[in-house]
Write a protein that holds these residues in place. Structure first.
Motif, PDB file in Angstrom:
ATOM      1  N   GLN A   4      -4.177 -29.803 -34.584  1.00 19.19           N
ATOM      2  CA  GLN A   4      -5.011 -28.594 -34.824  1.00 19.19           C
ATOM      3  C   GLN A   4      -5.964 -28.690 -33.637  1.00 19.19           C
ATOM      4  OE1 GLN A   4      -6.839 -29.230 -38.746  1.00 19.19           O
ATOM      5  NE2 GLN A   4      -5.266 -27.888 -39.727  1.00 19.19           N
ATOM      6  N   GLN A   7      -3.990 -27.317 -30.563  1.00 18.78           N
ATOM      7  CA  GLN A   7      -3.824 -25.766 -30.681  1.00 18.78           C
ATOM      8  C   GLN A   7      -5.211 -25.041 -30.604  1.00 18.78           C
ATOM      9  OE1 GLN A   7      -2.240 -25.572 -34.679  1.00 18.78           O
ATOM     10  NE2 GLN A   7       0.010 -25.985 -33.811  1.00 18.78           N
ATOM     11  N   SER A   8      -6.501 -25.553 -30.901  1.00 20.22           N
ATOM     12  CA  SER A   8      -7.631 -24.916 -30.728  1.00 20.22           C
ATOM     13  C   SER A   8      -7.940 -24.802 -29.215  1.00 20.22           C
ATOM     14  CB  SER A   8      -8.634 -25.606 -31.539  1.00 20.22           C
ATOM     15  OG  SER A   8      -8.606 -25.387 -32.754  1.00 20.22           O
ATOM     16  N   TYR A   9      -7.584 -25.857 -28.601  1.00 21.61           N
ATOM     17  CA  TYR A   9      -7.826 -26.133 -27.056  1.00 21.61           C
ATOM     18  C   TYR A   9      -6.771 -25.024 -26.326  1.00 21.61           C
ATOM     19  CZ  TYR A   9     -11.307 -29.594 -27.158  1.00 21.61           C
ATOM     20  OH  TYR A   9     -12.396 -30.280 -27.543  1.00 21.61           O
ATOM     21  N   ALA A  10      -5.635 -25.075 -26.773  1.00 22.39           N
ATOM     22  CA  ALA A  10      -4.600 -24.157 -26.045  1.00 22.39           C
ATOM     23  C   ALA A  10      -4.841 -22.616 -26.270  1.00 22.39           C
ATOM     24  CB  ALA A  10      -3.250 -24.445 -26.705  1.00 22.39           C
ATOM     25  N   TRP A  11      -5.382 -22.311 -27.511  1.00 18.24           N
ATOM     26  CA  TRP A  11      -5.754 -20.913 -27.969  1.00 18.24           C
ATOM     27  C   TRP A  11      -7.155 -20.493 -26.909  1.00 18.24           C
ATOM     28  CZ3 TRP A  11     -10.309 -18.861 -30.032  1.00 18.24           C
ATOM     29  CH2 TRP A  11     -10.121 -17.513 -30.303  1.00 18.24           C
ATOM     30  N   LEU A  12      -8.049 -21.436 -26.711  1.00 12.55           N
ATOM     31  CA  LEU A  12      -9.197 -21.113 -26.136  1.00 12.55           C
ATOM     32  C   LEU A  12      -8.912 -21.162 -24.708  1.00 12.55           C
ATOM     33  CD1 LEU A  12     -12.359 -20.987 -26.145  1.00 12.55           C
ATOM     34  CD2 LEU A  12     -12.387 -23.436 -25.848  1.00 12.55           C
ATOM     35  N   ASN A  13      -8.120 -21.728 -24.032  1.00 15.18           N
ATOM     36  CA  ASN A  13      -7.508 -21.782 -22.874  1.00 15.18           C
ATOM     37  C   ASN A  13      -6.835 -20.142 -22.507  1.00 15.18           C
ATOM     38  OD1 ASN A  13      -8.336 -24.215 -21.729  1.00 15.18           O
ATOM     39  ND2 ASN A  13      -6.521 -25.076 -22.360  1.00 15.18           N
ATOM     40  N   ARG A  14      -5.939 -19.901 -23.335  1.00 19.41           N
ATOM     41  CA  ARG A  14      -5.227 -18.666 -23.431  1.00 19.41           C
ATOM     42  C   ARG A  14      -6.436 -17.557 -23.389  1.00 19.41           C
ATOM     43  NH1 ARG A  14      -1.380 -20.175 -27.764  1.00 19.41           N
ATOM     44  NH2 ARG A  14      -0.047 -21.323 -26.596  1.00 19.41           N
ATOM     45  N   LEU A  15      -7.303 -17.776 -24.266  1.00 17.39           N
ATOM     46  CA  LEU A  15      -8.417 -16.603 -24.241  1.00 17.39           C
ATOM     47  C   LEU A  15      -9.216 -16.442 -23.082  1.00 17.39           C
ATOM     48  CD1 LEU A  15      -9.757 -14.474 -26.097  1.00 17.39           C
ATOM     49  CD2 LEU A  15     -11.103 -16.365 -26.755  1.00 17.39           C
ATOM     50  N   THR A  16      -9.482 -17.612 -22.470  1.00 19.53           N
ATOM     51  CA  THR A  16     -10.281 -17.736 -21.149  1.00 19.53           C
ATOM     52  C   THR A  16      -9.608 -17.017 -20.245  1.00 19.53           C
ATOM     53  OG1 THR A  16     -11.487 -19.450 -22.037  1.00 19.53           O
ATOM     54  CG2 THR A  16     -11.522 -19.259 -19.699  1.00 19.53           C
TER      55      THR A  16
END
Length: 124
Positions: A4, A7-16
């Motif tokens: 989890q 996945q949070s870091y991956a989501w944050l990277n995509r958002l950035t």
């Protein structure tokens, strides 16, 4: 739990990355508009001329005073006192020649007439 977090870091990277891409597109758009405006040969040539405020006053009285009356509180157009402190010369040229705020009509003065009008507007 680690999955989890990953996945949070991956989501944050995509958002950035998305936010940075949007900011880059907006920045290039603004820069493109600026380059287009600064590349306007008419405005550039007008700004290289010395204007005569007396001729500018005559041009103003013939073409502008009907809507931008300096003696009356209410007129069709806005008051132009200190206009050169509120708008750049390049923006004034664009406003006059494009008439982009209705009901202002387009006005196509010669380069010398526009330089004279700018010179007069600088005295207000």
């Amino acid at each position: 739990m680690d999955n989890q977090l990953a996945q949070s870091y991956a989501w944050l990277n995509r958002l950035t990355i998305i936010i940075m891409a949007v900011m880059l597109v907006i920045g290039f758009g603004i820069l493109g508009i600026y380059w287009q405006r600064s590349a306007d040969p008419y405005a550039y040539q007008v700004l290289t001329l010395d204007g005569d405020p007396q001729n500018g006053l005559a041009i103003f009285q013939i073409n502008c005073a009907g809507c931008h009356n300096l003696q009356v509180e209410r007129s069709v157009g806005p008051r132009l006192e200190n206009i050169s402190k509120r708008k750049s010369s390049r923006n004034i040229i664009t406003q006059v020649t494009s008439g982009r705020t209705p009901p202002m009509p387009k006005f196509q003065p010669s380069k010398k007439e526009m330089a004279d009008l700018l010179s007069y507007l600088n005295t207000l």
